[in-house]
Design a protein around this motif. Structure first.
Motif, PDB file in Angstrom:
ATOM      1  N   ALA A  86      48.008  38.952  17.953  1.00 54.75           N
ATOM      2  CA  ALA A  86      47.914  37.833  18.884  1.00 54.75           C
ATOM      3  C   ALA A  86      49.104  37.754  19.828  1.00 54.75           C
ATOM      4  CB  ALA A  86      47.774  36.524  18.105  1.00 54.75           C
ATOM      5  N   GLY A  87      50.314  37.866  19.291  1.00 49.15           N
ATOM      6  CA  GLY A  87      51.502  37.733  20.130  1.00 49.15           C
ATOM      7  C   GLY A  87      51.623  38.843  21.153  1.00 49.15           C
ATOM      8  N   ALA A  88      51.484  40.117  20.701  1.00 49.86           N
ATOM      9  CA  ALA A  88      51.613  41.248  21.619  1.00 49.86           C
ATOM     10  C   ALA A  88      50.509  41.242  22.662  1.00 49.86           C
ATOM     11  CB  ALA A  88      51.595  42.553  20.829  1.00 49.86           C
ATOM     12  N   ARG A  89      49.282  40.894  22.246  1.00 50.72           N
ATOM     13  CA  ARG A  89      48.167  40.839  23.201  1.00 50.72           C
ATOM     14  C   ARG A  89      48.403  39.742  24.229  1.00 50.72           C
ATOM     15  NH1 ARG A  89      42.996  40.510  20.003  1.00 50.72           N
ATOM     16  NH2 ARG A  89      42.929  42.797  20.115  1.00 50.72           N
ATOM     17  N   ALA A  90      48.857  38.571  23.767  1.00 45.17           N
ATOM     18  CA  ALA A  90      49.120  37.464  24.704  1.00 45.17           C
ATOM     19  C   ALA A  90      50.215  37.841  25.704  1.00 45.17           C
ATOM     20  CB  ALA A  90      49.521  36.217  23.921  1.00 45.17           C
ATOM     21  N   LYS A  91      51.210  38.597  25.244  1.00 44.13           N
ATOM     22  CA  LYS A  91      52.283  39.023  26.149  1.00 44.13           C
ATOM     23  C   LYS A  91      51.753  39.915  27.261  1.00 44.13           C
ATOM     24  CE  LYS A  91      56.863  41.174  26.048  1.00 44.13           C
ATOM     25  NZ  LYS A  91      57.891  41.792  25.181  1.00 44.13           N
ATOM     26  N   LEU A  92      50.867  40.853  26.910  1.00 43.34           N
ATOM     27  CA  LEU A  92      50.301  41.739  27.919  1.00 43.34           C
ATOM     28  C   LEU A  92      49.386  40.975  28.874  1.00 43.34           C
ATOM     29  CD1 LEU A  92      49.475  44.961  25.866  1.00 43.34           C
ATOM     30  CD2 LEU A  92      51.157  44.727  27.694  1.00 43.34           C
ATOM     31  N   VAL A  93      48.578  40.054  28.326  1.00 47.61           N
ATOM     32  CA  VAL A  93      47.687  39.254  29.179  1.00 47.61           C
ATOM     33  C   VAL A  93      48.507  38.412  30.143  1.00 47.61           C
ATOM     34  CG1 VAL A  93      46.007  37.376  29.153  1.00 47.61           C
ATOM     35  CG2 VAL A  93      45.805  39.245  27.505  1.00 47.61           C
ATOM     36  N   GLU A  94      49.580  37.825  29.642  1.00 48.66           N
ATOM     37  CA  GLU A  94      50.453  37.032  30.519  1.00 48.66           C
ATOM     38  C   GLU A  94      51.051  37.902  31.615  1.00 48.66           C
ATOM     39  OE1 GLU A  94      52.861  34.153  32.273  1.00 48.66           O
ATOM     40  OE2 GLU A  94      51.093  33.949  30.991  1.00 48.66           O
ATOM     41  N   GLU A 153      48.483  38.431  34.273  1.00 50.94           N
ATOM     42  CA  GLU A 153      48.348  37.264  35.135  1.00 50.94           C
ATOM     43  C   GLU A 153      49.484  37.204  36.160  1.00 50.94           C
ATOM     44  OE1 GLU A 153      45.733  35.590  35.072  1.00 50.94           O
ATOM     45  OE2 GLU A 153      44.868  36.085  33.140  1.00 50.94           O
ATOM     46  N   VAL A 154      50.686  37.542  35.716  1.00 51.48           N
ATOM     47  CA  VAL A 154      51.823  37.593  36.649  1.00 51.48           C
ATOM     48  C   VAL A 154      51.581  38.643  37.725  1.00 51.48           C
ATOM     49  CG1 VAL A 154      54.271  38.168  36.844  1.00 51.48           C
ATOM     50  CG2 VAL A 154      53.486  36.718  34.966  1.00 51.48           C
ATOM     51  N   VAL A 196      48.705  39.743  38.853  1.00 52.97           N
ATOM     52  CA  VAL A 196      47.680  39.235  39.777  1.00 52.97           C
ATOM     53  C   VAL A 196      48.301  38.293  40.799  1.00 52.97           C
ATOM     54  CG1 VAL A 196      45.652  37.731  39.906  1.00 52.97           C
ATOM     55  CG2 VAL A 196      45.759  39.548  38.188  1.00 52.97           C
ATOM     56  N   GLU A 197      49.166  37.386  40.318  1.00 49.67           N
ATOM     57  CA  GLU A 197      49.781  36.393  41.206  1.00 49.67           C
ATOM     58  C   GLU A 197      50.770  37.030  42.178  1.00 49.67           C
ATOM     59  OE1 GLU A 197      49.375  33.061  37.666  1.00 49.67           O
ATOM     60  OE2 GLU A 197      51.329  33.898  38.191  1.00 49.67           O
ATOM     61  N   GLU A 198      51.623  37.919  41.655  1.00 49.32           N
ATOM     62  CA  GLU A 198      52.659  38.485  42.513  1.00 49.32           C
ATOM     63  C   GLU A 198      52.092  39.535  43.480  1.00 49.32           C
ATOM     64  OE1 GLU A 198      55.288  36.763  42.622  1.00 49.32           O
ATOM     65  OE2 GLU A 198      54.509  35.660  40.899  1.00 49.32           O
ATOM     66  N   LEU A 199      50.915  40.092  43.166  1.00 41.84           N
ATOM     67  CA  LEU A 199      50.239  40.948  44.148  1.00 41.84           C
ATOM     68  C   LEU A 199      49.873  40.126  45.387  1.00 41.84           C
ATOM     69  CD1 LEU A 199      48.754  43.455  45.168  1.00 41.84           C
ATOM     70  CD2 LEU A 199      46.787  42.786  43.754  1.00 41.84           C
ATOM     71  N   GLN A 200      49.378  38.918  45.145  1.00 44.36           N
ATOM     72  CA  GLN A 200      49.027  38.057  46.291  1.00 44.36           C
ATOM     73  C   GLN A 200      50.283  37.579  47.016  1.00 44.36           C
ATOM     74  OE1 GLN A 200      45.948  38.429  46.771  1.00 44.36           O
ATOM     75  NE2 GLN A 200      45.724  39.284  44.690  1.00 44.36           N
ATOM     76  N   ALA A 201      51.355  37.345  46.277  1.00 48.91           N
ATOM     77  CA  ALA A 201      52.615  36.979  46.938  1.00 48.91           C
ATOM     78  C   ALA A 201      53.080  38.111  47.837  1.00 48.91           C
ATOM     79  CB  ALA A 201      53.676  36.662  45.885  1.00 48.91           C
ATOM     80  N   ALA A 202      52.941  39.364  47.361  1.00 52.54           N
ATOM     81  CA  ALA A 202      53.324  40.523  48.181  1.00 52.54           C
ATOM     82  C   ALA A 202      52.428  40.642  49.406  1.00 52.54           C
ATOM     83  CB  ALA A 202      53.258  41.790  47.341  1.00 52.54           C
ATOM     84  N   ARG A 203      51.123  40.364  49.257  1.00 53.34           N
ATOM     85  CA  ARG A 203      50.211  40.424  50.406  1.00 53.34           C
ATOM     86  C   ARG A 203      50.583  39.365  51.440  1.00 53.34           C
ATOM     87  NH1 ARG A 203      44.417  41.279  47.220  1.00 53.34           N
ATOM     88  NH2 ARG A 203      44.563  43.578  47.051  1.00 53.34           N
ATOM     89  N   PRO A 217      58.935  34.437  43.164  1.00 49.03           N
ATOM     90  CA  PRO A 217      58.422  33.780  41.947  1.00 49.03           C
ATOM     91  C   PRO A 217      59.462  32.822  41.393  1.00 49.03           C
ATOM     92  CG  PRO A 217      59.039  36.066  41.503  1.00 49.03           C
ATOM     93  CD  PRO A 217      59.124  35.878  42.974  1.00 49.03           C
ATOM     94  N   PRO A 218      59.020  31.718  40.794  1.00 46.29           N
ATOM     95  CA  PRO A 218      59.991  30.745  40.269  1.00 46.29           C
ATOM     96  C   PRO A 218      60.797  31.348  39.140  1.00 46.29           C
ATOM     97  CG  PRO A 218      57.771  30.264  39.460  1.00 46.29           C
ATOM     98  CD  PRO A 218      57.636  31.353  40.473  1.00 46.29           C
TER      99      PRO A 218
END
Length: 966
Positions: A166-174, A177-178, A180-187, A275-276
């Motif tokens: 659970a912990g390692a999987r959640a870290k990769l999923v998080e 998500e980062v 995905v967000e920072e790709l749009q920030a770069a665009r 990013p904050p």
């Protein structure tokens, strides 16, 4: 189908021809040189996925079985693992199988991180974030897009919903998500406003609680000229967070809205919206370090960081004032995680615990399903939640912690408490008081803390040696508790260390109040202790108040002996376990039996609130009498193997019991004090034993003759062990006079024989052959018509053999000593067994230096050393080791001789003994030899080694020397 390795543009790594690539971001796919490998079915795929979870490190068998089979594990786990691994190696072939290793810690898939899509993805995201921070937005777009193409589904999806993942999987999923967000920030930074807005509109729908997406969407709309829609989106997310989670938007969104309303020109500038940071600059930190310096806790801080990294649930456990909150605060202030600090000192109910947690997280409206609401708020966030001071609400805290841990994989929890929460997976980190003395024998962190706080309170702080001594004693009286030491130091300006020490021996209220700004929730040390004691169950509290007279700890049997009469039906072990769990007593489980101990500060508090301290002291004194009586009933000296360690552990309690009886029942005091000698000769180590015996004798001048004689014999024994041979003879003579010329009764006659043996012992050390012979003959005459115990016969044979040697009848003396040793071994009186060999060795060494005799002496000393090491009597052990140094020096083995002599001198000084008496026993020639050794010894490496060694290490060194000269 070929397995293609996705190469990140910025990587310059050259792969070898025989690369084994592993993809776990979706269904497991393994390839050798780009060719997909058939792993032989779902079990093989799960095994490979489980091995990749180790990231190159071994995965132990239990974890592998859990990951591969879940709850349906095979009966013979090791065999099943071996079969699956064998099949997997066969599938991987000669190239791939060499990457699958078996170690002592488990199986390991040993491949570099960049041979896996997981490693490539993590490295790519880190590179993209760095490029974005360096305003290289175009490169960041390519990097993030390459990273996201690696994703084909949930990480390790073959392994199902394993809790271990659970912990390692959640870290990769998080991390995804980062990305995905920072790709749009770069665009946005590249000017691709339309593409970024389109993607972000979809992204906020997929994850509506991620504020970074709303920030970027609003910024994109603002830059595209749709300012009113941008503000509308910010209002929409605010309503969503308040209605769904009960929390206000974070500081970044609030600040962005204010900038848009003010039409800040910089919002229209094309550039990378950073990013904050982990802790937004505009936000107030959850935890602020205290202004004072943390002293003596660097190792604990490191251990805490390691524990939090390894375990999702950690409890800092310790007694009042030990510094649990301070350590948690220091860890939080140093952490790069988001931290939520929940103060529980002032809450009392489960609802209040939830409300305090919601306030720390930022939830402003709590709904009816508050725990579920908190879980939704935290389920996609990564951080550390600290619950401080849980001991009075452990059940409520545990009921909240469990759903948060289960529903929020990115969350770690640290609690500070005097009681464990009892949650599955809870890692307990006990926090001990600060040491008074460090590992090198210097001042420990407790003294350092006191000095630091004194210097902060006094402009001029030049402490005299007597003041430093007082500070060391203060730290000992306060058990090394940081809170207590700080409060004592705050009084130094008003009283000075020596006055604090004087007052502190009687009362705790001399300590100052908790200073303004302190993180301690208690106004004083007494309040902190009361916080623990007053919250105990009534029966547990009554039991605790019966334990304060114990000094140096106690066993469960001792605790049972003094328990309150109204609670005799309670299970003692259960009560002690409850008191340990509440941190009002400690347990040393390294000893057999377990010893429990109450801190001195808690002892004094319990004494002060005990409504009937006289009854409590009387119960303790009665237990001391029963303890000694139990050993006496089994016969003197016959339980040497177990009696000495058991009684040695209770010396402080025996002293307290005798002191109480001297005041309240002098006859009982004298019986107990004199009986100690009958149980085990070595109990002269009892602190102040000689003074206690003399006081008891003085307090009951008209007691029975036999009782007084036994007291005088005990005094004689103590003086003999301490090296006061003339005193030993004098007290033995006084016992003989007390008994009279013709003692009536078997017990009186038996006591007379013991007195005569003590008289011989003193005479032999004084080398008074006439007195020794006369007393030996007297003993023979008195014992001719009396049955005597085997131990007494062994003692008489030792006295006879030693007297013969003193009379220069070597052959007869040695034969008698050998017979004494054998007889003592048979009857279990090991003191005579060891002493016979020591006397024989000293006699051999008194002659002119003769290597053959010295070797014989070495063998005798080695036998005696083994005996006395088991007995544990310090004085006997020092004597035999000094004799060993003498023998080694005679054989010119000077370095080990120096080491042994240095250790004896150091230990003798520590226990208040005179080391010169051991040299005197070596005779004139021996004294001269050892004096020459002393000249070589000073400052030599052998001396330093000896002082730093343990008795066991010296024994090994001595045994090796003996073997070298055989």
């Amino acid at each position: 189908m070929l397995l293609s390795r996705i190469r990140i543009p910025m990587s310059r790594h050259r792969y070898p021809d025989d690369v084994l690539s592993c993809r776990i971001l979706g269904p497991v796919v393994v390839g050798i040189d780009g060719t997909v490998v058939d792993l032989g079915g779902p079990t093989g795929r799960r095994m490979l996925a489980a091995l990749s979870f180790g990231d190159g490190a071994p995965v132990n068998d239990g974890r592998l079985a859990e990951l591969v089979w879940g709850d349906d594990q095979p009966q013979h786990m090791a065999k099943a693992l071996s079969v699956v691994i064998s099949r997997l190696r066969l599938a991987l072939g000669p190239i791939g199988r060499r990457y699958l290793e078996r170690t002592t810690a488990g199986y390991a898939l040993v491949i570099p991180p960049d041979w896996t899509d997981r490693g490539q993805f993590v490295a790519a995201v880190a590179t993209g974030l760095r490029q974005l921070a360096e305003d290289d937005a175009a490169a960041a777009v390519q990097t993030f897009e390459s990273a996201l193409t690696l994703w084909r589904g949930d990480p390790w999806c073959d392994l199902g919903d394993s809790v271990a993942l659970a912990g390692a999987r959640a870290k990769l999923v998080e991390l995804r998500e980062v990305a995905v967000e920072e790709l749009q920030a770069a665009r946005l930074a590249c000017g691709d406003i339309a593409g970024a807005v389109a993607s972000l509109s979809e992204a906020v729908t997929e994850a509506p609680y991620r504020e970074r997406r709303w920030e970027l969407l609003a910024l994109g709309l603002y830059r595209s000229g749709r300012q009113s829609q941008a503000l509308a989106e910010l209002r929409r997310v605010r309503e969503l967070l308040i209605n769904e989670l009960g929390i206000e938007p974070g500081p970044v969104l609030r600040s962005l809205e204010q900038q848009m309303l003010a039409h800040e020109p910089r919002l229209l500038a094309v550039g990378s919206p950073k990013p904050p940071p982990a802790r937004p600059e505009s936000a107030t930190p959850a935890v602020t370090k205290p202004l004072s310096t943390l002293i003596g806790r660097s190792r604990e801080l490191q251990r805490l960081a390691e524990s939090v990294a390894e375990s999702r649930m950690v409890t800092l456990l310790g007694p009042a004032g030990v510094g649990k909150t301070r350590l948690a605060v220091e860890h939080a202030a140093n952490s790069d995680r988001e931290v939520w600090f929940v103060r529980l000192a002032d809450v009392r109910t489960a609802e209040a615990v939830i409300a305090a947690t919601a306030e720390a997280v930022g939830v402003v409206h709590i709904d009816d399903a508050a725990v579920s609401q908190l879980r939704r708020v935290l389920e996609n966030r990564t951080g550390l939640m600290i619950f401080d001071n849980c001991e009075h609400v452990v059940d409520a805290a545990a009921q909240l912690v469990l759903p948060l841990l289960n529903g929020c994989p990115g969350l770690r929890i640290l609690t500070t408490s005097r009681r464990v929460l009892g949650v599955d997976g809870e890692h307990i980190m006990p926090l001990d008081p600060l040491p008074i003395v460090d590992e090198h024998g210097g001042d420990g962190a407790a003294v350092e803390l006191f000095l630091d706080r004194v210097r902060s309170n006094r402009a001029r702080c030049d402490l005299a040696p007597v003041e430093l001594d007082a500070i060391r004693e203060i730290c000992g009286l306060l058990d090394g508790l940081p809170l207590a030491i700080e409060l004592a130091a705050s009084r130094a300006r008003a009283f000075g260390p020596r006055d604090i020490r004087t007052h502190l021996r009687d009362r705790l209220d001399v300590l100052g109040a908790t200073p303004l700004g302190s993180i301690s929730p208690h106004a004083s040390l007494t309040a902190a202790i009361s916080w623990s004691v007053d919250r105990l169950a009534a029966a547990d509290r009554a039991f605790l108040l019966r334990l304060w007279p114990f000094e140096g700890g106690f066993t469960w049997q001792a605790a049972m002996a003094v328990q309150p009469p109204e609670h005799r039906d309670r299970a003692v072990l259960a009560v002690l376990a409850a008191l340990v769990d509440c941190s009002v007593i400690g347990a040393d489980v390294t000893t057999r039996p377990t010893r429990y101990r109450m801190l001195e500060t808690v002892r004094r508090y319990c004494h002060d609130i005990d409504k009937d301290p006289a009854a409590t002291e009387a119960a303790h004194a009665a237990w001391v009498r029963r303890l000694i009586a139990g050993f006496v009933a089994e016969g003197p000296f016959l339980r040497v193997g177990s009696a000495f360690p058991a009684l040695s552990a209770e010396l402080a309690n025996i002293r307290v019991g005798i002191e109480y009886d001297i005041e309240h029942d002098p006859v009982a005091a004298m019986w107990t004090a004199s009986s100690v000698e009958w149980v085990e000769m070595g109990l002269d180590a009892l602190p102040g034993g000689k003074h206690l015996l003399e006081t008891a004798l003085t307090a009951c001048p008209s007691s029975a003759v036999v009782a007084r004689a036994r007291g005088l014999i005990a005094l004689s024994s103590i003086c003999f062990e301490r090296g006061y041979s003339a005193e030993a003879v004098r007290f033995a003579d006084m016992a003989i006079v007390e008994l009279g010329d013709d003692p009536a009764g078997d017990e009186a006659g038996r006591v007379l024989l013991v007195a005569l043996l003590r008289r011989v012992g003193g005479a032999l050390v004084l080398r008074d052959a006439r007195l020794a012979r006369a007393t030996v003959d007297w003993f023979k005459a008195e014992s001719a018509d009396r049955p005597i115990d085997p131990w007494m016969r062994a003692s008489a044979m030792l006295c006879e053999g030693s007297t013969l040697l003193l009379e220069r009848k070597q052959a007869d003396g040695e034969a008698m000593l050998s017979a004494a040793r054998e007889h003592a071994a048979k009857c279990g009186f090991t003191w005579v067994q060891g002493t016979a060999d020591v006397v024989l060795a000293r006699n051999l060494l008194r002659a002119d230096p003769d290597p053959a005799l010295a070797r014989t002496a070495l063998l005798a000393i080695e036998r005696a050393w083994t005996v006395f090491a088991k007995r544990g009597n310090a004085f006997d052990l020092l004597g035999v080791i000094y004799a060993g140094a003498h023998a080694l020096a005679t054989l010119e083995l000077r370095e080990p001789a120096i080491a042994l002599r240095a250790w004896v001198i150091d230990q003798a000084i520590r226990i208040g003994d005179d080391p010169q008496r051991y040299a005197h026993l070596a005779g004139h020639a021996g004294e001269e030899l050892m004096r020459s050794l002393q000249q070589e010894q000073h400052g030599s490496p052998a001396e330093r080694m000896g002082r730093a060694s343990t008795a066991a290490e010296l024994h090994q060194m001595f045994s090796e020397a003996v073997r070298s000269v055989r």
